[in-house]
Design a protein around this motif. Structure first.
Motif, short mmCIF file in Angstrom:
data_model
loop_
_atom_site.label_atom_id
_atom_site.label_comp_id
_atom_site.label_asym_id
_atom_site.label_seq_id
_atom_site.Cartn_x
_atom_site.Cartn_y
_atom_site.Cartn_z
N ASP A 36 0.81 -1.23 0.00
CA ASP A 36 0.00 0.00 0.00
C ASP A 36 0.84 1.28 0.00
O ASP A 36 0.33 2.36 0.31
CB ASP A 36 -0.92 0.02 1.23
CG ASP A 36 -2.13 -0.89 1.06
OD1 ASP A 36 -2.50 -1.16 -0.08
OD2 ASP A 36 -2.69 -1.30 2.08
N ALA A 37 2.11 1.17 -0.37
CA ALA A 37 2.99 2.34 -0.28
C ALA A 37 2.48 3.52 -1.10
O ALA A 37 2.70 4.69 -0.73
CB ALA A 37 4.40 1.97 -0.74
N GLU A 38 1.79 3.26 -2.21
CA GLU A 38 1.28 4.33 -3.06
C GLU A 38 -0.24 4.49 -2.94
O GLU A 38 -0.87 5.11 -3.78
CB GLU A 38 1.63 4.04 -4.53
CG GLU A 38 3.11 3.88 -4.80
CD GLU A 38 3.88 5.16 -4.47
OE1 GLU A 38 3.34 6.26 -4.74
OE2 GLU A 38 5.01 5.05 -3.97
N ALA A 39 -0.83 3.94 -1.89
CA ALA A 39 -2.28 3.94 -1.76
C ALA A 39 -2.84 5.33 -1.46
O ALA A 39 -2.14 6.22 -0.95
CB ALA A 39 -2.70 2.97 -0.65
N ARG A 40 -4.11 5.49 -1.74
CA ARG A 40 -4.77 6.78 -1.57
C ARG A 40 -4.78 7.24 -0.12
O ARG A 40 -4.56 8.42 0.17
CB ARG A 40 -6.19 6.70 -2.12
CG ARG A 40 -6.99 7.98 -1.98
CD ARG A 40 -8.33 7.85 -2.65
NE ARG A 40 -9.23 8.93 -2.26
CZ ARG A 40 -10.49 9.03 -2.67
NH1 ARG A 40 -11.00 8.11 -3.48
NH2 ARG A 40 -11.25 10.04 -2.27
N VAL A 357 -5.91 -0.33 -11.67
CA VAL A 357 -7.01 0.51 -12.13
C VAL A 357 -6.48 1.47 -13.20
O VAL A 357 -5.70 2.38 -12.91
CB VAL A 357 -7.62 1.31 -10.96
CG1 VAL A 357 -8.75 2.19 -11.47
CG2 VAL A 357 -8.13 0.36 -9.89
N LEU A 358 -6.91 1.26 -14.45
CA LEU A 358 -6.44 2.08 -15.57
C LEU A 358 -7.30 3.32 -15.77
O LEU A 358 -6.81 4.35 -16.23
CB LEU A 358 -6.43 1.25 -16.86
CG LEU A 358 -5.54 0.01 -16.88
CD1 LEU A 358 -5.64 -0.70 -18.21
CD2 LEU A 358 -4.09 0.38 -16.57
N LEU A 374 -9.77 4.09 -3.80
CA LEU A 374 -9.18 3.90 -5.12
C LEU A 374 -8.64 5.19 -5.69
O LEU A 374 -9.09 6.29 -5.36
CB LEU A 374 -10.20 3.32 -6.09
CG LEU A 374 -10.72 1.91 -5.82
CD1 LEU A 374 -11.79 1.55 -6.84
CD2 LEU A 374 -9.58 0.90 -5.86
N SER A 375 -7.72 5.04 -6.62
CA SER A 375 -7.27 6.11 -7.50
C SER A 375 -6.71 5.43 -8.74
O SER A 375 -6.43 4.22 -8.72
CB SER A 375 -6.20 6.99 -6.83
OG SER A 375 -5.10 6.20 -6.40
N GLU A 376 -6.58 6.16 -9.82
CA GLU A 376 -6.01 5.56 -11.02
C GLU A 376 -4.59 5.13 -10.72
O GLU A 376 -3.80 5.86 -10.12
CB GLU A 376 -6.05 6.55 -12.19
CG GLU A 376 -7.45 6.77 -12.72
CD GLU A 376 -7.47 7.52 -14.05
OE1 GLU A 376 -6.39 7.83 -14.58
OE2 GLU A 376 -8.58 7.78 -14.56
N GLY A 377 -4.26 3.91 -11.13
CA GLY A 377 -2.96 3.34 -10.83
C GLY A 377 -2.95 2.44 -9.61
O GLY A 377 -1.96 1.76 -9.35
N THR A 378 -4.05 2.41 -8.86
CA THR A 378 -4.13 1.52 -7.69
C THR A 378 -4.01 0.07 -8.13
O THR A 378 -4.67 -0.37 -9.06
CB THR A 378 -5.46 1.71 -6.95
OG1 THR A 378 -5.53 3.02 -6.40
CG2 THR A 378 -5.61 0.69 -5.82
N GLU A 379 -3.15 -0.67 -7.45
CA GLU A 379 -2.98 -2.10 -7.72
C GLU A 379 -3.87 -2.88 -6.75
O GLU A 379 -3.69 -2.81 -5.53
CB GLU A 379 -1.53 -2.51 -7.53
CG GLU A 379 -1.26 -3.99 -7.80
CD GLU A 379 -1.35 -4.37 -9.27
OE1 GLU A 379 -1.69 -5.54 -9.56
OE2 GLU A 379 -1.07 -3.50 -10.12
#
Length: 662
Positions: A36-40, A357-358, A374-379
């Protein structure tokens, strides 16, 4: 009031709590695993702390790491959200011992109500009606089976710890009790670290009604009305609404008072929920099921009809404030309905999905609220719960709220991660749902009719338009070679419409002509078919519309044959979803029967049993317990038993007789 609060959770609930903290001027601290390092929620918090590897057992479920993160950041309190350690009495106690305020009830109340067996005994003494079932804790498999037989089939197996439907099993046949008890224990142990079970009478066509309670630390307890949570799949709620169309004012008041007494019986404080099972034919006959000692996923619908921010009052109560409300001050205005958006693919039997998420579109405003992580780019991976977000609609009446929620779900886009948005939109249009004639089995009975049969032709048309657009040469200011333009032109004849072999969402390939009228951009595709115009959201090879999505690829028969699996056909057992192999029951060389359970794959807290397709021998086994697998990865191969022909059998018998006579 606190100046800094650590949010010991992730995803949409962490974002939701951070929102209220910001409104109150409180500094927020997020925690995150490596996944989750880049999570919203990490980006939206004032401060974020890494707490460990991706696995929840090494990060979000480690109390000492969370308490250390709070200490390092100067937090005075911890909000647990829901899930993970939200109902863990040990964590609440550890916070108290570390000098941190746990934003929830006392550890004693969590412990008491977290044990469903003790909880039933406690509220029953307080005069709250309970569901008939087993008594006592720590029952063996044999004792559970005996209790089930005494109650009478069908019965419901339930973990004593935890909630959210995890580990619950409805058993209708006595012969299945052994396997179902084992499966329920396994899932309960994986979800809650405790495999203690109880058994209860199953009430046919029940309705699930829960009462929101709010209590301070000064002896004041009120309720904020009910929520109807009867629309469920696999014992998990997917649609919730407030108020319920089932209850009249007298029943609402009686159930509310019962919930208040249940909260008082355990010394509760903060926001909590008392859940009841209600026979649809007799709403006045309600039974206590359990108490959730935390904020509920569906709390937004209560907030919208009461105007009370439940997270704010969790914080204020934890800070020692008194509730400013009397019961008469709580009024229910309008109607609110919530849909849980989950990473699952209805077209594949609701198996968990995943991906990056594209393209993302989440409706907000005009009576619509989306709580999302969520955000665009979320894995979206397979390690955590499949719920991604919640879409909530509010209106002056139920019909308006339903209409707004259906429209909001149609406008929801999460391309590259299949979700249940389209399924939920169709469910909300079902006549029984529109009429308010609900029960907890409705979704399972109607699920097949709510999943489209195949792929609409316009999807293939849009996919062909995308393929045709990809062949067009880039625009230049100079000369364009006419032979490079995919026009279908040919010498000495009429232009021939181009057609493309396509494979949509892993189904059988279809060759479809490119539509003569189409508009393709980076994020939209519009095609005309039979006089109708169809518009799709687009992200790369993904198309989406009305909450549904499709993955489109070119199909090359030769390449498919060359790159196919080493093993094919019915002998091969493949992973139906990305996940982790948790159980392996066989070894290479074992003889198995048709339908025999061989392996268990788990993803997003859901188990999927892999069974033998036919009788035979396990000739290949490519995984061990703990193996991480991708969707469609080969797990094992079962070679069918060779059937001896009658002629061979006769020859063998004759040969044997000849040898014996010699």
């Amino acid at each position: 009031m606190f100046t800094t609060v650590l949010v010991a959770n992730r995803g949409e609930i962490a974002v939701r709590v951070i929102r209220t903290l910001r409104q109150l001027g409180i500094r927020s601290v997020a925690v995150f695993s490596d996944a989750d390092a880049e999570a919203r929620h990490v980006r939206e918090a004032d401060t974020a702390v890494r707490i460990g590897p991706a696995a929840a057992s090494e990060s979000y479920l480690r109390p000492e790491l969370l308490i250390e993160a709070a200490r390092r950041t100067g937090a005075q309190a911890v909000h647990p959200g829901y899930g993970f350690l939200a109902e863990n009495a040990g964590f609440a106690q550890a916070c108290a011992e570390a000098g941190l305020v746990f934003i929830g009830p006392p550890a004693e109340a969590i412990s008491l109500m977290g044990d469903k067996i003790r909880a039933k005994e406690t509220v029953q003494k307080a005069g709250v009606p309970v569901v008939p079932g087993s008594s006592g804790s720590g029952l063996s498999d044999a004792q559970l089976a005996d209790a089930a037989r005494e109650i009478g089939m069908p019965v419901l197996l339930k973990p004593s710890a935890g909630g959210g439907g995890k580990g619950m099993r409805l058993v209708r046949e006595e012969a299945l009790l052994g396997d179902e008890i084992a499966a329920a224990r396994r899932e309960a142990r994986a979800s809650f670290g405790d495999d203690t079970l109880l058994v209860e009478r199953w009430i046919d066509r029940p309705r699930h009604i829960e009462i929101q309670v709010l209590a301070d630390n000064h002896g004041h307890v009120i309720h904020l009305g009910e929520r109807e949570c009867s629309l469920q799949r696999r014992h998990q709620k997917i649609i919730e609404e407030a108020p319920s169309v089932l209850l009249d004012e007298a029943t609402r008041a009686a159930m509310g008072e019962a919930a208040v007494q249940a909260a008082r019986s355990c010394g509760y404080s903060g926001a909590g929920t008392v859940e009841f099972i209600v026979p649809g034919s007799d709403p006045s006959s309600y039974y206590f099921m359990e108490m959730n000692t935390r904020l509920q996923v569906e709390h937004p619908v209560t907030e919208l009809i009461t105007g009370v921010d439940l997270v704010e009052w969790q914080l204020r109560v934890a800070a020692g404030e008194q509730l400013p409300y009397e019961q008469k001050d709580i009024t229910l205005t309008g109607h609110a309905i919530e849909a849980r958006l989950c990473a699952e693919d209805p077209s594949r039997g609701f198996l968990p999905s995943g991906g990056t998420v594209l393209a993302l579109r989440e409706p907000q405003g005009d009576g619509v609220r989306t709580d999302s992580g969520l955000s665009e780019g979320t894995e979206v991976g397979s390690l955590y719960d499949p719920m991604l977000s919640k879409v909530i609609a509010y209106g002056p009446d139920r019909a308006t709220a339903l209409r707004k929620l259906r429209a909001a779900l149609a406008d929801t886009v999460t391309l590259c991660v299949p979700t249940n948005a389209g399924f939920l939109r169709r469910l909300l249009a079902h006549p029984a749902v529109v009429a308010g004639e609900l029960d907890t089995g409705l979704v399972e009975r109607e699920a097949d009719s709510l999943v489209p049969d195949g792929v609409p032709e316009e999807v293939y048309a849009a996919a062909a338009a995308v393929r045709l657009d990809a062949l067009r040469p880039a625009p230049t200011d100079g000369w364009t070679d006419p032979f490079a333009v995919p026009s279908g032109w040919r010498m000495g004849g009429e232009p021939k419409a181009l057609a493309f072999p396509l494979r949509v969402s892993g189904l059988e390939p279809v060759t479809h002509p490119a539509p003569t009228t189409a508009r393709v951009t980076a994020d939209r595709v519009t095609v005309e078919l039979d006089g109708l115009t169809h518009t799709f959201h687009r992200a790369g090879a993904w198309l989406g519309r009305d909450g549904d999505s499709w993955h489109v690829t070119d199909h090359d028969a030769v390449e498919a044959a060359l790159s196919g699996r080493t093993h094919g056909g019915a002998d091969t057992l493949a992973a139906p979803m990305p996940g982790t192999v948790t159980v392996v029951k066989v070894a290479v060389g074992d003889q198995v029967d048709a339908g025999q359970s061989l392996l268990v794959v788990e993803a997003m807290k859901m188990e999927h049993v892999i069974s033998a397709p036919h009788a035979g021998t396990v000739t290949e086994l490519d995984v061990t317990p703990g193996s991480t697998v991708a969707m469609d990865q080969v797990l094992a191969v079962v070679t069918p038993a060779v059937q001896e022909s009658p002629q061979d059998s006769s020859q063998d018998s004759s040969q044997k007789s000849l040898e014996e006579s010699s």
